[in-house]
Write a protein that holds these residues in place. Structure first.
Motif, PDB file in Angstrom:
ATOM      1  N   ALA A  94       0.832  -1.209   0.000  1.00 46.60           N
ATOM      2  CA  ALA A  94       0.000   0.000   0.000  1.00 46.60           C
ATOM      3  C   ALA A  94       0.864   1.256   0.000  1.00 46.60           C
ATOM      4  CB  ALA A  94      -0.927  -0.004   1.208  1.00 46.60           C
TER       5      ALA A  94
ATOM      6  N   VAL B 284      -4.454   3.489   6.084  1.00 44.38           N
ATOM      7  CA  VAL B 284      -4.391   2.246   5.310  1.00 44.38           C
ATOM      8  C   VAL B 284      -5.155   1.206   6.118  1.00 44.38           C
ATOM      9  CG1 VAL B 284      -2.931   0.439   4.334  1.00 44.38           C
ATOM     10  CG2 VAL B 284      -2.155   2.825   4.304  1.00 44.38           C
TER      11      VAL B 284
ATOM     12  N   THR C 175      -7.405  -3.660   0.329  1.00 45.72           N
ATOM     13  CA  THR C 175      -6.790  -2.615   1.135  1.00 45.72           C
ATOM     14  C   THR C 175      -7.334  -1.255   0.713  1.00 45.72           C
ATOM     15  OG1 THR C 175      -4.747  -3.894   1.401  1.00 45.72           O
ATOM     16  CG2 THR C 175      -4.621  -1.522   1.796  1.00 45.72           C
TER      17      THR C 175
ATOM     18  N   MET D 214      -6.806   2.710   0.752  1.00 52.05           N
ATOM     19  CA  MET D 214      -5.779   3.742   0.905  1.00 52.05           C
ATOM     20  C   MET D 214      -6.491   5.085   0.938  1.00 52.05           C
ATOM     21  SD  MET D 214      -3.070   2.149  -1.841  1.00 52.05           S
ATOM     22  CE  MET D 214      -4.401   1.753  -2.984  1.00 52.05           C
TER      23      MET D 214
END
Length: 237
Positions: free
Chosen positions: A37, A155, A197, A199
């Motif tokens: 990330a 994150v 994930t 961000m």
């Protein structure tokens, strides 16, 4: 063979980024998701100059990172490798080397009810979380942090159950972040399993809360891709 530690990355000439850490100070392999990330965002939390334990005040100051659901400490270990000051929150303690680290302040508690203003005198530069929870709970967590502006960058892993992603909950989480003044992108990295994930970054300029990687890519070729990487797809991939 280090191929398993690489993932397709548009930034690097060969399309791959190396996210393997050597050493015994990292207690789990989940750290690779966070490193992917950060590489995609092309920025990272700033290092801290003062210890969280060597201070005359009970309130933490200066740039710091909050790791929610931190046990056993893989993501905290990555932050420490980068020189960051970390507030680690979990019901269970981290690995012994992190519990003894003067730059890690462990708080035994619930990741979802933790209020950083009770432990720090300033807002967090970053919040990271790989906590195990239903997608709707993660959306609630994201809304709390975004609405209170408790961090400039985040994150967060959204974990799914069953064979299909929870698209409705994922889109809801992204909408919550954007409606509270943040950019938000979801991506399935090489090291993600049945999860994606998120961000997240404030829409306004927050350069003091992040150090760019390799000079940064805040506006590559005038395309304005920003710190979340090149958005090849609208929502998730």
């Amino acid at each position: 063979n280090k191929v398993g530690s690489l993932w397709p990355n548009w930034i690097h000439p060969a399309g791959l980024a190396y996210v393997e850490l050597e050493g015994s100070d990292v207690p789990s392999s989940a750290y690779r998701k966070l490193m992917e990330a950060l590489e995609c965002m092309q920025c990272r939390p700033p290092p801290a100059a003062t210890s969280v334990k060597n201070t005359s005040s009970s309130m933490i100051t200066g740039p710091y990172v909050v790791d929610l659901g931190a046990c056993p400490g893989g993501w905290t270990a990555v932050m420490r490798r980068m020189g960051c000051k970390v507030i680690a929150v979990d019901r269970s303690e981290l690995a012994s080397n992190l519990m003894e680290d003067d730059m890690v302040h462990f708080i035994k508690g619930d990741a979802f009810t933790f209020d950083p203003t009770t432990a720090a005198a300033t807002t967090a530069a970053w919040m990271v979380s790989d906590v195990i929870a239903y997608p709707e709970r993660v959306a609630e967590l994201l809304e709390t942090w975004c609405s209170n502006k408790w961090a400039d960058y985040m994150v967060i892993t959204v974990k799914f159950q069953g064979d299909k992603p929870a698209w409705s909950e994922l889109n809801h989480a992204i909408h919550l972040a954007k409606s509270n003044g943040y950019n938000c992108r979801a991506k399935h990295f090489f090291n993600n399993k049945n999860e994606v994930t998120l961000m997240v970054s404030k829409k306004e300029d927050t350069t003091t809360a992040a150090a760019t990687i390799g000079g940064g890519i805040s506006n590559v070729d005038g395309k304005g891709w920003g710190l979340l990487g090149k958005a090849m797809y609208e929502v998730a991939l």
